[in-house]
Design a protein around this motif. Sequence first.
Motif, short mmCIF file in Angstrom:
data_model
loop_
_atom_site.label_atom_id
_atom_site.label_comp_id
_atom_site.label_asym_id
_atom_site.label_seq_id
_atom_site.Cartn_x
_atom_site.Cartn_y
_atom_site.Cartn_z
N HIS A 13 93.94 -77.67 7.96
CA HIS A 13 95.25 -77.15 8.35
C HIS A 13 95.44 -77.33 9.86
O HIS A 13 95.33 -76.36 10.62
N GLU A 15 97.98 -77.61 11.63
CA GLU A 15 99.13 -76.89 12.19
C GLU A 15 98.78 -75.48 12.63
O GLU A 15 99.53 -74.84 13.35
N GLN A 40 99.58 -80.84 19.21
CA GLN A 40 99.33 -81.27 17.84
C GLN A 40 98.08 -82.13 17.75
O GLN A 40 97.69 -82.80 18.69
N HIS A 41 97.47 -82.12 16.56
CA HIS A 41 96.33 -82.98 16.26
C HIS A 41 96.86 -84.41 16.11
O HIS A 41 97.97 -84.62 15.63
N GLU A 44 98.54 -85.34 12.86
CA GLU A 44 99.92 -84.87 12.67
C GLU A 44 100.91 -85.83 13.29
O GLU A 44 102.02 -86.01 12.79
N ASP A 48 96.93 -90.20 8.96
CA ASP A 48 95.51 -90.00 8.67
C ASP A 48 94.60 -91.08 9.23
O ASP A 48 93.41 -90.85 9.43
#
Length: 74
Positions: A13, A15, A40-41, A44, A48
Amino acid sequence: MAAVKRFPKAPAHPERVCWGCDLYCPAKSMRCGNGSDRTQHPAELFGDDWDQWGLEAEAASPPPPPPLADANTF
């Protein structure tokens, strides 16, 4: 000496976490004060396969051209 945290490639997760520093704080209670919004990662933002971007470009790039001859030589 403190252990270095590994950066997760695909968190469950993303987020829920701010990825702006190595504290990885919950998005609702950021301790570092790194702006007003969470960072953000990369998954995101870029999908992927974010960790594979650009790797094939180095292998597929053509070799550089040979250097030009010196203008003073005939």
